[in-house]
Write a protein that holds these residues in place. Structure first.
Motif, PDB file in Angstrom:
ATOM      1  N   UNK A   1       0.849  -1.171   0.000  1.00 35.75           N
ATOM      2  CA  UNK A   1       0.000   0.000   0.000  1.00 35.75           C
ATOM      3  C   UNK A   1       0.896   1.235   0.000  1.00 35.75           C
ATOM      4  N   UNK A   2       0.579   2.180  -0.881  1.00 36.68           N
ATOM      5  CA  UNK A   2       1.339   3.429  -0.971  1.00 36.68           C
ATOM      6  C   UNK A   2       1.070   4.294   0.247  1.00 36.68           C
ATOM      7  N   UNK A   3       2.054   5.111   0.589  1.00 35.14           N
ATOM      8  CA  UNK A   3       1.914   6.036   1.714  1.00 35.14           C
ATOM      9  C   UNK A   3       2.006   7.453   1.174  1.00 35.14           C
ATOM     10  N   UNK A   4       1.395   8.369   1.908  1.00 39.23           N
ATOM     11  CA  UNK A   4       1.393   9.757   1.492  1.00 39.23           C
ATOM     12  C   UNK A   4       1.300  10.665   2.708  1.00 39.23           C
ATOM     13  N   UNK A   5       1.485  11.943   2.466  1.00 40.41           N
ATOM     14  CA  UNK A   5       1.310  12.957   3.504  1.00 40.41           C
ATOM     15  C   UNK A   5      -0.052  13.587   3.285  1.00 40.41           C
ATOM     16  N   UNK A   6      -0.854  13.628   4.349  1.00 42.06           N
ATOM     17  CA  UNK A   6      -2.177  14.242   4.264  1.00 42.06           C
ATOM     18  C   UNK A   6      -2.440  14.998   5.563  1.00 42.06           C
ATOM     19  N   UNK A   7      -2.764  16.266   5.440  1.00 39.99           N
ATOM     20  CA  UNK A   7      -3.043  17.121   6.599  1.00 39.99           C
ATOM     21  C   UNK A   7      -1.947  17.018   7.657  1.00 39.99           C
ATOM     22  N   UNK A   8      -0.697  16.977   7.207  1.00 37.07           N
ATOM     23  CA  UNK A   8       0.418  16.975   8.135  1.00 37.07           C
ATOM     24  C   UNK A   8       0.743  15.640   8.779  1.00 37.07           C
ATOM     25  N   UNK A   9       0.171  14.548   8.267  1.00 40.84           N
ATOM     26  CA  UNK A   9       0.444  13.208   8.806  1.00 40.84           C
ATOM     27  C   UNK A   9       0.800  12.255   7.674  1.00 40.84           C
ATOM     28  N   UNK A  10       1.591  11.258   7.984  1.00 41.44           N
ATOM     29  CA  UNK A  10       1.907  10.212   7.021  1.00 41.44           C
ATOM     30  C   UNK A  10       0.889   9.097   7.205  1.00 41.44           C
ATOM     31  N   UNK A  11       0.181   8.769   6.126  1.00 43.51           N
ATOM     32  CA  UNK A  11      -0.897   7.781   6.196  1.00 43.51           C
ATOM     33  C   UNK A  11      -0.796   6.801   5.027  1.00 43.51           C
ATOM     34  N   UNK A  12      -1.542   5.701   5.130  1.00 44.77           N
ATOM     35  CA  UNK A  12      -1.689   4.773   4.017  1.00 44.77           C
ATOM     36  C   UNK A  12      -2.753   5.310   3.068  1.00 44.77           C
ATOM     37  N   UNK A  13      -2.526   5.121   1.787  1.00 42.56           N
ATOM     38  CA  UNK A  13      -3.499   5.538   0.777  1.00 42.56           C
ATOM     39  C   UNK A  13      -4.620   4.507   0.714  1.00 42.56           C
ATOM     40  N   UNK A  14      -5.840   4.929   0.950  1.00 47.67           N
ATOM     41  CA  UNK A  14      -6.979   4.011   0.935  1.00 47.67           C
ATOM     42  C   UNK A  14      -7.674   3.969  -0.427  1.00 47.67           C
ATOM     43  N   UNK A  15      -7.308   4.841  -1.338  1.00 47.62           N
ATOM     44  CA  UNK A  15      -7.901   4.848  -2.672  1.00 47.62           C
ATOM     45  C   UNK A  15      -7.178   3.851  -3.572  1.00 47.62           C
ATOM     46  N   UNK A  16      -7.945   3.202  -4.454  1.00 54.52           N
ATOM     47  CA  UNK A  16      -7.354   2.325  -5.460  1.00 54.52           C
ATOM     48  C   UNK A  16      -6.771   3.201  -6.563  1.00 54.52           C
ATOM     49  N   UNK A  17      -5.591   2.836  -7.087  1.00 58.25           N
ATOM     50  CA  UNK A  17      -4.956   3.696  -8.094  1.00 58.25           C
ATOM     51  C   UNK A  17      -5.716   3.725  -9.418  1.00 58.25           C
ATOM     52  N   UNK A  18      -5.390   4.707 -10.190  1.00 56.13           N
ATOM     53  CA  UNK A  18      -5.956   4.877 -11.523  1.00 56.13           C
ATOM     54  C   UNK A  18      -5.626   3.666 -12.388  1.00 56.13           C
ATOM     55  N   UNK A  19      -6.637   3.159 -13.087  1.00 56.28           N
ATOM     56  CA  UNK A  19      -6.452   2.082 -14.064  1.00 56.28           C
ATOM     57  C   UNK A  19      -7.022   2.576 -15.386  1.00 56.28           C
ATOM     58  N   UNK A  20      -6.168   3.072 -16.288  1.00 54.52           N
ATOM     59  CA  UNK A  20      -6.674   3.650 -17.536  1.00 54.52           C
ATOM     60  C   UNK A  20      -7.388   2.657 -18.440  1.00 54.52           C
ATOM     61  N   UNK A  21      -7.171   1.361 -18.224  1.00 55.86           N
ATOM     62  CA  UNK A  21      -7.805   0.343 -19.071  1.00 55.86           C
ATOM     63  C   UNK A  21      -9.169  -0.102 -18.551  1.00 55.86           C
ATOM     64  N   UNK A  22      -9.540   0.362 -17.373  1.00 57.38           N
ATOM     65  CA  UNK A  22     -10.816  -0.032 -16.771  1.00 57.38           C
ATOM     66  C   UNK A  22     -11.951   0.777 -17.403  1.00 57.38           C
ATOM     67  N   UNK A  23     -12.974   0.083 -17.878  1.00 53.70           N
ATOM     68  CA  UNK A  23     -14.081   0.795 -18.513  1.00 53.70           C
ATOM     69  C   UNK A  23     -15.044   1.393 -17.484  1.00 53.70           C
ATOM     70  N   UNK A  24     -15.251   0.697 -16.371  1.00 51.29           N
ATOM     71  CA  UNK A  24     -16.134   1.202 -15.310  1.00 51.29           C
ATOM     72  C   UNK A  24     -15.392   1.093 -13.976  1.00 51.29           C
ATOM     73  N   UNK A  25     -14.772   2.193 -13.520  1.00 49.19           N
ATOM     74  CA  UNK A  25     -14.035   2.140 -12.246  1.00 49.19           C
ATOM     75  C   UNK A  25     -14.958   1.837 -11.074  1.00 49.19           C
ATOM     76  N   UNK A  26     -14.419   1.103 -10.106  1.00 53.54           N
ATOM     77  CA  UNK A  26     -15.181   0.779  -8.895  1.00 53.54           C
ATOM     78  C   UNK A  26     -15.228   2.001  -7.982  1.00 53.54           C
ATOM     79  N   UNK A  27     -16.207   1.992  -7.059  1.00 53.51           N
ATOM     80  CA  UNK A  27     -16.233   3.040  -6.048  1.00 53.51           C
ATOM     81  C   UNK A  27     -14.964   2.900  -5.205  1.00 53.51           C
ATOM     82  N   UNK A  28     -14.292   4.019  -4.941  1.00 63.24           N
ATOM     83  CA  UNK A  28     -13.035   3.974  -4.199  1.00 63.24           C
ATOM     84  C   UNK A  28     -11.816   3.892  -5.091  1.00 63.24           C
ATOM     85  N   UNK A  29     -12.036   3.960  -6.407  1.00 62.14           N
ATOM     86  CA  UNK A  29     -10.927   3.921  -7.357  1.00 62.14           C
ATOM     87  C   UNK A  29     -10.800   5.287  -8.018  1.00 62.14           C
ATOM     88  N   UNK A  30      -9.569   5.723  -8.207  1.00 58.44           N
ATOM     89  CA  UNK A  30      -9.319   6.994  -8.868  1.00 58.44           C
ATOM     90  C   UNK A  30      -9.594   6.840 -10.358  1.00 58.44           C
TER      91      UNK A  30
END
Length: 155
Positions: A1-30
């Motif tokens: 799982x990727x990590x990032x800085x958000x609002x001054x804290x280091x957290x795990x990314x809960x969003x699914x990454x972008x998939x340009x080949x996906x025709x219908x992205x799932x909820x929670x996916x970029x």
């Protein structure tokens, strides 16, 4: 799982990454801009903008977008700074994430333009990057994070 800085804290990314080949992205996916435009239900959505994709098509639905990711494929491409400012000036209140190849020295400026989350291409030293967000305690110029210039705040 990727990590990032958000609002001054280091957290795990809960969003699914972008998939340009996906025709219908799932909820929670970029989604790409094109995928997002095709969504029937945009509530709670996430969209990623690439250089050359201004945020203008999003302005009528900003309140439905939970996450707006602006990709920086190279640290010398500054268009994302303007895209972030435009989104905030048009009322975007959700998470505004810088993603990709920007350098630690740019974090303060990204934050001043309205970004509140940072997903660096190299997340091996997020603690040092987090520290750099506190390099400056005062700013002379007006920006998204402080709309009054220093001389107006002191009078």
């Amino acid at each position: 799982m990727r990590r990032l800085i958000k609002h001054g804290n280091i957290i795990d990314d809960t969003w699914q990454p972008l998939d340009p080949d996906c025709s219908v992205p799932e909820h929670g996916q970029i989604c790409s801009l094109e995928q997002w435009q095709d969504l029937a239900d945009k509530d709670g959505s996430a969209v990623q903008l690439e250089p050359g994709q201004e945020p203008t098509p999003l302005f009528d639905a900003l309140e439905k977008i939970d996450l707006l990711v602006i990709n920086f494929p190279v640290f010398t491409d500054g268009r994302g700074f303007s895209y972030a400012r435009d989104a905030r000036e048009h009322g975007y209140q959700g998470e505004l994430r810088a993603s990709g190849h920007f350098i630690r020295d740019q974090l303060t400026y990204l934050q001043r333009c309205g970004f509140d989350a940072f997903q660096m291409a190299d997340d091996s030293d997020l603690n040092a990057a987090l520290t750099s967000l506190r390099d400056f305690t005062e700013h002379y110029q007006a920006a998204i994070d402080q709309p009054l210039p220093l001389f107006r705040r002191r009078s």
